[in-house]
Design a protein around this motif. Sequence first.
Motif, mmCIF file in Angstrom:
data_model
loop_
_atom_site.group_PDB
_atom_site.id
_atom_site.type_symbol
_atom_site.label_atom_id
_atom_site.label_comp_id
_atom_site.label_asym_id
_atom_site.label_seq_id
_atom_site.Cartn_x
_atom_site.Cartn_y
_atom_site.Cartn_z
ATOM 1 N N GLU A 131 0.797 -1.138 -0.108
ATOM 2 C CA GLU A 131 -0.009 -0.197 -0.372
ATOM 3 C C GLU A 131 0.945 1.124 0.099
ATOM 4 O O GLU A 131 0.405 2.777 -0.621
ATOM 5 C CB GLU A 131 -1.130 -0.075 0.943
ATOM 6 N N PHE A 132 1.826 1.240 0.444
ATOM 7 C CA PHE A 132 2.691 2.659 0.774
ATOM 8 C C PHE A 132 3.418 2.752 -0.535
ATOM 9 O O PHE A 132 3.319 3.821 -0.685
ATOM 10 C CB PHE A 132 3.635 1.927 1.670
ATOM 11 N N THR A 155 1.721 -12.130 2.890
ATOM 12 C CA THR A 155 2.857 -12.807 4.066
ATOM 13 C C THR A 155 3.564 -11.358 4.929
ATOM 14 O O THR A 155 3.827 -11.588 6.391
ATOM 15 C CB THR A 155 4.337 -13.224 3.735
ATOM 16 N N GLY A 156 3.016 -10.405 4.923
ATOM 17 C CA GLY A 156 3.732 -9.157 5.535
ATOM 18 C C GLY A 156 5.156 -8.745 4.991
ATOM 19 O O GLY A 156 6.105 -9.547 4.924
ATOM 20 N N GLY A 157 5.204 -7.293 5.593
ATOM 21 C CA GLY A 157 6.377 -7.140 4.671
ATOM 22 C C GLY A 157 7.335 -6.248 6.098
ATOM 23 O O GLY A 157 7.126 -7.254 7.229
ATOM 24 N N GLU A 159 11.071 -5.779 7.842
ATOM 25 C CA GLU A 159 12.166 -6.697 8.171
ATOM 26 C C GLU A 159 11.660 -7.897 8.993
ATOM 27 O O GLU A 159 10.793 -7.937 9.854
ATOM 28 C CB GLU A 159 13.438 -6.409 9.082
ATOM 29 N N GLY B 160 3.819 -5.893 10.066
ATOM 30 C CA GLY B 160 3.343 -6.572 8.901
ATOM 31 C C GLY B 160 3.852 -7.820 9.354
ATOM 32 O O GLY B 160 3.855 -8.910 8.321
ATOM 33 N N LEU B 284 -3.014 6.447 5.463
ATOM 34 C CA LEU B 284 -1.723 4.988 5.883
ATOM 35 C C LEU B 284 -1.056 5.929 6.752
ATOM 36 O O LEU B 284 -0.200 4.882 7.613
ATOM 37 C CB LEU B 284 -0.746 4.993 4.164
#
Lengths: 315, 315
Positions: A131-132, A155-157, A159, B160, B284
């Motif tokens: 989204e960013f 899966t989620g961003g 680190e 996330g 956001l």
Amino acid sequence: DGALGATRAAVIGGATGTSNVEAAARYGLRATGTHAHAWVEAFPTELDAFRAYARLYPDDTTLLLDTFDTLRSGLPNALTVARELRAAGHELRGVRLDSGDLAYMSAQVRAELDGAGFPDVQIVASNDLSEFVIESVIKGGGRVDVYGVGTQLATGGGEGGGALGGVFKLVALDGQDRMKLTGDPAKASVPGDKRVWRARTGQGELVMDVITGLHDPVPQRGERVSDPTNPLGSRRVPAGLTWTDPRVVVMDGGVRRQAPEPLTDLQARARADLAALPEGTRRLLNPHRYHVSLGAPLQARRDALIASLRDRHGL
Amino acid sequence: DGALGATRAAVIGGATGTSNVEAAARYGLRATGTHAHAWVEAFPTELDAFRAYARLYPDDTTLLLDTFDTLRSGLPNALTVARELRAAGHELRGVRLDSGDLAYMSAQVRAELDGAGFPDVQIVASNDLSEFVIESVIKGGGRVDVYGVGTQLATGGGEGGGALGGVFKLVALDGQDRMKLTGDPAKASVPGDKRVWRARTGQGELVMDVITGLHDPVPQRGERVSDPTNPLGSRRVPAGLTWTDPRVVVMDGGVRRQAPEPLTDLQARARADLAALPEGTRRLLNPHRYHVSLGAPLQARRDALIASLRDRHGL
């Protein structure tokens, strides 16, 4: 199973199509997508690949532009195919951008498509979108019609976000080396069948891994091995190393070749392997990077293929 | 299945025990752990809970110290039980810290345990530990013997990262409210059986959710509802709201109560719900936070229970 669940959740959240054909069939969704980089690599030239795809799907062709160079090769070839399709009574559906500055690229591509009389060709963008990133593309004047979102959605961003960034690229076909170029040297592929050699000191400490062609000799003392992600990062193989093949075949031709090992054996091997890493590579902050290089013969074949591909595509 | 795979991987990576008893049984691992906060909540006082646990496991007791206050309640009660165990020919095995500054807390607890003649009682630390937190505890002079690592190991941390931070706390027992305090108001639980009321404007825009006791009346105009994570964040319920119960019972007593809905219906509802959110909550960067508050009667019961628990534990 994870991919199916993620697709279902994405559709509930507003996604309008999926490139996962199993999920499309199971949930009654619209299957959509483009050809892979491998499709382009499989043909002598990008234009051959685009033409072959357009022949197969004359009314549903979206061409991936960045196998060699988006603006200097992909876009001109797509325009050629768009004109050929129109002459045959069809219309190119879209083009896809999968690397680089998507805001800048999409604006350039939109202008060229419009200028050439193709205002209805859609621009699809992908490449680890979130989204960013999408908001930044929009604010940066991007002209994207369709966003392909996958990893960051499922899966989620961030680190340690859990995604294993595996991608498929064609490296050989009928015994001939193949590769993808792109503008980013770190993302260009390494052609051919390969193997890995692992070097240790006399004390057993790991020194480097060297990737060679499958039939290349073991790396030689003094051989210049190179970092494929950094053109200046080459080094000579030092003396006094012991080389081993770290590959262990546990499954071959669909048949298990080794009995399962006890968990305690796996734990002991992990501990021994970690202990053998060079000092500094296990530090949490700014660790030393373990050296993984390409052997000289493989690097030479890769350089020759890059030159040949550039030549064939006027780059 | 994910938890089992994560446990297996953690053991290969060096973990020496697991609190997942199914994984312990399946892979032949050492099952280890402590009682839950709920164990302490289930007794009239923390000391009652510690004594009951030590009676059950006189040679394998590790006491969780932070249900009410680690240094002022948990540790003194653990020392009492340690002395009682020793008088009966046993030794307390350990204490566990699950909140607060683990470096400072563990050093304090170590000093008090040593001073009281219990140098062999182990200190176990948990609370969303990662390799970075552990390094910081060590560098900060922490005296931790065992690190309990879970979420950050299995799902990846960071924004996330994929972890759904669900925890189990006891909120009622035999019809009586129960709660956990801790030093962090955001982590103290909300006692009792509860329900949610959702408020909309006449135009259908969402305004707030209010959590009430299961049998409390619908929130009233002018009622002061409060943010449980922010003692100063209370507000009065405005006029002109329509209240609905957002709960939909799809499964009850193990029986499905509704037919599955088509994916397109789920997508339409998600879109409508998102569109009804107040302006700014979908931004956001620094979005407005949607208001979720406790109703006044529930907040009053919670305050009374906090006072009673503090009183009983000398806090």
